[in-house]
Write a protein that holds these residues in place. Structure first.
Motif, PDB file in Angstrom:
ATOM      1  N   SER A  63      54.130  22.069  25.782  1.00  0.00           N
ATOM      2  CA  SER A  63      54.011  21.952  27.237  1.00  0.00           C
ATOM      3  C   SER A  63      53.093  23.048  27.739  1.00  0.00           C
ATOM      4  CB  SER A  63      55.390  22.088  27.887  1.00  0.00           C
ATOM      5  OG  SER A  63      55.944  23.371  27.586  1.00  0.00           O
ATOM      6  N   THR A  64      52.499  22.868  28.904  1.00  0.00           N
ATOM      7  CA  THR A  64      51.592  23.863  29.473  1.00  0.00           C
ATOM      8  C   THR A  64      52.203  24.450  30.735  1.00  0.00           C
ATOM      9  OG1 THR A  64      50.423  22.166  30.729  1.00  0.00           O
ATOM     10  CG2 THR A  64      49.548  22.713  28.548  1.00  0.00           C
ATOM     11  N   GLN A  65      51.888  25.717  30.998  1.00  0.00           N
ATOM     12  CA  GLN A  65      52.435  26.384  32.177  1.00  0.00           C
ATOM     13  C   GLN A  65      51.507  27.506  32.609  1.00  0.00           C
ATOM     14  OE1 GLN A  65      56.531  27.598  31.770  1.00  0.00           O
ATOM     15  NE2 GLN A  65      56.622  28.500  33.820  1.00  0.00           N
ATOM     16  N   ASN A  66      51.434  27.707  33.932  1.00  0.00           N
ATOM     17  CA  ASN A  66      50.618  28.771  34.489  1.00  0.00           C
ATOM     18  C   ASN A  66      51.302  30.111  34.235  1.00  0.00           C
ATOM     19  OD1 ASN A  66      49.243  30.615  36.140  1.00  0.00           O
ATOM     20  ND2 ASN A  66      48.770  29.044  37.661  1.00  0.00           N
ATOM     21  N   LEU A  67      50.625  31.027  33.546  1.00  0.00           N
ATOM     22  CA  LEU A  67      51.245  32.302  33.183  1.00  0.00           C
ATOM     23  C   LEU A  67      51.468  33.189  34.396  1.00  0.00           C
ATOM     24  CD1 LEU A  67      52.319  33.953  30.845  1.00  0.00           C
ATOM     25  CD2 LEU A  67      50.004  34.849  30.464  1.00  0.00           C
ATOM     26  N   PHE A  68      50.643  33.078  35.432  1.00  0.00           N
ATOM     27  CA  PHE A  68      50.874  33.846  36.654  1.00  0.00           C
ATOM     28  C   PHE A  68      52.209  33.463  37.301  1.00  0.00           C
ATOM     29  CE2 PHE A  68      46.096  34.386  36.900  1.00  0.00           C
ATOM     30  CZ  PHE A  68      46.116  35.757  36.721  1.00  0.00           C
ATOM     31  N   GLU A  69      52.565  32.193  37.221  1.00  0.00           N
ATOM     32  CA  GLU A  69      53.835  31.735  37.795  1.00  0.00           C
ATOM     33  C   GLU A  69      55.026  32.119  36.921  1.00  0.00           C
ATOM     34  OE1 GLU A  69      53.394  27.558  38.302  1.00  0.00           O
ATOM     35  OE2 GLU A  69      51.853  27.722  39.876  1.00  0.00           O
ATOM     36  N   TYR A  70      54.810  32.183  35.616  1.00  0.00           N
ATOM     37  CA  TYR A  70      55.900  32.502  34.693  1.00  0.00           C
ATOM     38  C   TYR A  70      56.204  34.001  34.667  1.00  0.00           C
ATOM     39  CZ  TYR A  70      58.381  33.048  30.240  1.00  0.00           C
ATOM     40  OH  TYR A  70      59.304  33.377  29.270  1.00  0.00           O
ATOM     41  N   ASP A  71      55.182  34.841  34.750  1.00  0.00           N
ATOM     42  CA  ASP A  71      55.356  36.290  34.584  1.00  0.00           C
ATOM     43  C   ASP A  71      54.673  37.005  35.741  1.00  0.00           C
ATOM     44  OD1 ASP A  71      55.504  38.930  33.770  1.00  0.00           O
ATOM     45  OD2 ASP A  71      55.078  38.485  31.655  1.00  0.00           O
ATOM     46  N   ASN A  72      55.488  37.517  36.698  1.00  0.00           N
ATOM     47  CA  ASN A  72      54.905  38.167  37.870  1.00  0.00           C
ATOM     48  C   ASN A  72      54.453  39.604  37.605  1.00  0.00           C
ATOM     49  OD1 ASN A  72      57.302  39.571  37.727  1.00  0.00           O
ATOM     50  ND2 ASN A  72      58.215  38.601  39.541  1.00  0.00           N
ATOM     51  N   GLU A  73      54.621  40.085  36.365  1.00  0.00           N
ATOM     52  CA  GLU A  73      54.124  41.414  36.017  1.00  0.00           C
ATOM     53  C   GLU A  73      52.622  41.399  35.696  1.00  0.00           C
ATOM     54  OE1 GLU A  73      56.490  42.769  32.759  1.00  0.00           O
ATOM     55  OE2 GLU A  73      58.236  43.230  34.005  1.00  0.00           O
ATOM     56  N   ILE A  74      52.067  40.209  35.471  1.00  0.00           N
ATOM     57  CA  ILE A  74      50.637  40.108  35.157  1.00  0.00           C
ATOM     58  C   ILE A  74      49.845  40.175  36.452  1.00  0.00           C
ATOM     59  CG2 ILE A  74      48.831  38.635  34.198  1.00  0.00           C
ATOM     60  CD1 ILE A  74      50.857  37.598  32.214  1.00  0.00           C
ATOM     61  N   ASP A  75      48.844  41.055  36.452  1.00  0.00           N
ATOM     62  CA  ASP A  75      48.115  41.340  37.689  1.00  0.00           C
ATOM     63  C   ASP A  75      46.895  40.449  37.864  1.00  0.00           C
ATOM     64  OD1 ASP A  75      47.377  43.057  40.019  1.00  0.00           O
ATOM     65  OD2 ASP A  75      45.653  43.525  38.731  1.00  0.00           O
ATOM     66  N   SER A  76      46.056  40.333  36.843  1.00  0.00           N
ATOM     67  CA  SER A  76      44.764  39.695  37.073  1.00  0.00           C
ATOM     68  C   SER A  76      44.167  39.131  35.787  1.00  0.00           C
ATOM     69  CB  SER A  76      43.771  40.700  37.681  1.00  0.00           C
ATOM     70  OG  SER A  76      43.665  41.848  36.854  1.00  0.00           O
ATOM     71  N   SER A  77      43.258  38.202  36.006  1.00  0.00           N
ATOM     72  CA  SER A  77      42.443  37.627  34.931  1.00  0.00           C
ATOM     73  C   SER A  77      41.100  37.295  35.572  1.00  0.00           C
ATOM     74  CB  SER A  77      43.099  36.368  34.358  1.00  0.00           C
ATOM     75  OG  SER A  77      42.207  35.665  33.525  1.00  0.00           O
ATOM     76  N   TYR A  78      40.079  38.088  35.250  1.00  0.00           N
ATOM     77  CA  TYR A  78      38.799  37.918  35.937  1.00  0.00           C
ATOM     78  C   TYR A  78      37.658  38.317  35.012  1.00  0.00           C
ATOM     79  CZ  TYR A  78      38.916  43.001  36.707  1.00  0.00           C
ATOM     80  OH  TYR A  78      38.956  44.359  36.535  1.00  0.00           O
ATOM     81  N   VAL A  79      36.432  38.091  35.482  1.00  0.00           N
ATOM     82  CA  VAL A  79      35.236  38.393  34.703  1.00  0.00           C
ATOM     83  C   VAL A  79      34.603  39.658  35.258  1.00  0.00           C
ATOM     84  CG1 VAL A  79      32.939  37.583  34.004  1.00  0.00           C
ATOM     85  CG2 VAL A  79      34.863  35.971  34.151  1.00  0.00           C
ATOM     86  N   THR A  80      34.508  40.688  34.429  1.00  0.00           N
ATOM     87  CA  THR A  80      33.967  41.971  34.891  1.00  0.00           C
ATOM     88  C   THR A  80      32.442  41.975  34.924  1.00  0.00           C
ATOM     89  OG1 THR A  80      34.025  42.852  32.628  1.00  0.00           O
ATOM     90  CG2 THR A  80      35.959  43.230  34.028  1.00  0.00           C
ATOM     91  N   SER A  81      31.817  41.228  34.026  1.00  0.00           N
ATOM     92  CA  SER A  81      30.357  41.153  34.009  1.00  0.00           C
ATOM     93  C   SER A  81      29.930  39.857  33.333  1.00  0.00           C
ATOM     94  CB  SER A  81      29.745  42.359  33.271  1.00  0.00           C
ATOM     95  OG  SER A  81      30.151  42.371  31.913  1.00  0.00           O
TER      96      SER A  81
END
Length: 503
Positions: A44-62
């Motif tokens: 099954s698939t799940q959004n990790l931001f919704e599952y774990d509120n300790e995770i802050d960000s996932s972004y592209v630095t450059s």
């Protein structure tokens, strides 16, 4: 006479050793290709931001781009106030068979024929590690990973569609067991910048053409080794002035290669191909075979000048006639300001860009086959030398046929001709190999070179033969001088006898 025979015998063996080496082939192992990526269709698939509120960000630095790809540096972080995370995760799991689940980026691309969905895969961390750890129990609460996306310069990526997948909860089946992935849930992460981040979550890419251009010039081949010869045109000053505006403005009056004349410069802008141990060449052959090569014994960086540079990479075990395309993988371009005297980087001036893939047009490529040149050169040398030796023999034989003291001795002439052939041949081949080593088979990144062995062989042989002939001419000169002195003494003796009336 025995010493002379030993010299000739040793020289002959050395010459043969050099010729045998020229016909030998090198062997360079290629890097193994990644296996086909698998997918876990039952999870099954799940959004990790919704599952774990300790995770802050996932972004592209450059981000960077070339004609053939985009390169993103992803940053994934837990919140800064979380010292010990509740959960830990495996970013990708590089197991066997159905458990080969690499960390994946999924994204949509607008092409000339419409929108398509694509996937790109992060490489395995190491040969002994089969996941990227994320979380307190797996060693990192802040991960930065680089990936190359299949987006050409004529296409447009949908930034809102970008997400990471194949992220698995790490768990222990027992207290003393090792960490394993829970493959029942496949988590994914969309793009989300940190709360205090002022830039874009996915910035616009820096294109390689703003700094340099790569063109393929030709191949050089010898002894099973192939040199890829590139022309790299560097024109990065304008970009650097913008990217490091404050540092450039402050130091420009000291630069030897800035945009103004400086009478006594102490600094210069340094351009480099950087961290070349991570760079590889993906070569596709006419039969569809794809192999990855790394350059041999690379030094970390190659210094470049503004303008045109010739850069050679020496590989092996490939035939240029059957090559369809060559892609350069993971090429990093580095710029800083350094001191002229000690090459010391000035603080804050360094900047680097990693490009995941660079395609180079091979349409007008040429091949410089040193083996062919050596064969042609050898034939020319032998014909010229033999013609000169035979011509000289008949000339001297006819000239001195009635001279009892200077009459030709055929056996002695053959021996001296063989010695001269080895001596001049050694010097001739030494010059040839030095020329090819510095041209079609030069290598910017390597300490050794397949031309080094024949250069050493013919170099030693040349020294021996030069020493032999130096000794020969010295002895001949002394003999001639002694003969002249004896003749002078005899002449003086005759004159003395005439003067005292004894004759």
């Amino acid at each position: 006479m025995k010493a002379k025979k030993k010299i000739i015998l040793g020289a002959t063996m050395s010459l043969l050793a050099g010729i045998v080496f020229c016909a030998s082939t090198g062997n360079v192992k290629s890097l193994a290709e990644n296996p086909v990526k698998s997918a876990n269709s039952t999870a099954s698939t799940q959004n990790l931001f919704e599952y774990d509120n300790e995770i802050d960000s996932s972004y592209v630095t450059s981000a960077t781009s070339t004609d053939s790809c985009l390169t993103y540096n992803f940053s994934i972080k837990f919140k800064s106030d979380v010292k010990t995370t509740t959960h830990s995760y495996m970013l990708g799991f590089y197991g066997e068979g159905d458990e080969y689940l690499p960390l994946t980026v999924k994204y949509d691309v607008t092409t000339s024929s419409g929108k398509v969905s694509r996937e790109s895969y992060f490489d395995r961390p190491t040969t002994i590690t089969n996941y990227y750890g994320f979380g307190s129990n797996l060693g990192s609460t802040d991960r930065t990973l680089r990936i190359t996306l299949n987006v050409r310069s004529t296409e447009q990526i949908d930034k809102d569609s970008v997400k990471l997948s194949n992220i698995f909860l790490a768990e222990k089946l027992s207290e003393n067991s090792s960490w394993t992935p829970n493959l029942n849930t496949n988590f994914y992460l969309g793009i989300k910048a940190p709360a205090n981040y002022t830039g874009d979550a996915i910035p616009d890419p820096v294109d390689s053409s703003k700094m340099f251009k790569v063109e393929f010039e030709k191949y050089g081949t010898f002894a099973g080794q192939t040199s890829l010869i590139y022309n790299i045109e560097v024109d990065a000053l304008s970009h650097y002035k913008t990217a490091k505006a404050s540092y450039y403005s402050r130091l420009s009056s000291k630069l030897s290669n800035g945009d103004k004349e400086v009478s006594s410069p102490t600094l210069f802008i340094r351009y480099q191909l950087y961290a070349l141990s991570n760079t590889s060449f993906v070569i596709t052959f006419d039969d569809g075979t794809v192999r990855t090569y790394s350059a041999n014994n690379v030094k970390p960086n190659i210094n470049l000048n503004a303008g045109k540079n010739t850069v050679n990479f020496l590989l092996g075990d490939l035939k240029p006639d059957h090559i369809k395309s060559i892609d350069i993988k993971n090429l990093t371009f580095y710029i800083d300001i350094a001191t002229i005297d000690y090459l010391k980087t000035q603080p804050g001036t360094a900047i680097s860009y990693a490009f995941g893939n660079i395609e180079v047009d091979l349409t007008d490529s040429k091949t410089s086959n040193i083996n062919t040149y050596l064969i042609i050169s050898t034939v020319i040398f032998v014909v010229v030398f033999a013609g000169a030796a035979i011509g000289l023999y008949f000339y001297r034989r006819n000239k001195y046929k009635n001279d009892e003291f200077n009459r030709m001795n055929t056996k002695r002439y053959i021996k001296s001709s063989v010695t001269a052939f080895i001596g001049t041949g050694s010097i001739y081949y030494l010059i040839l190999f030095i020329f090819h080593r510095s041209n079609s088979l030069s290598n910017t990144t390597i300490v050794s070179n397949p031309c080094d062995v024949p250069i050493v062989i013919f170099g030693i042989l040349s020294i021996i033969m030069i020493g032999y002939y130096a000794r020969f001419f010295l002895i001949t000169y002394k003999d001639h001088k002694t003969k002249k002195q004896i003749e002078k003494l005899k002449l003086n003796s005759v004159d003395d006898k005439q003067d005292d009336g004894t004759n």
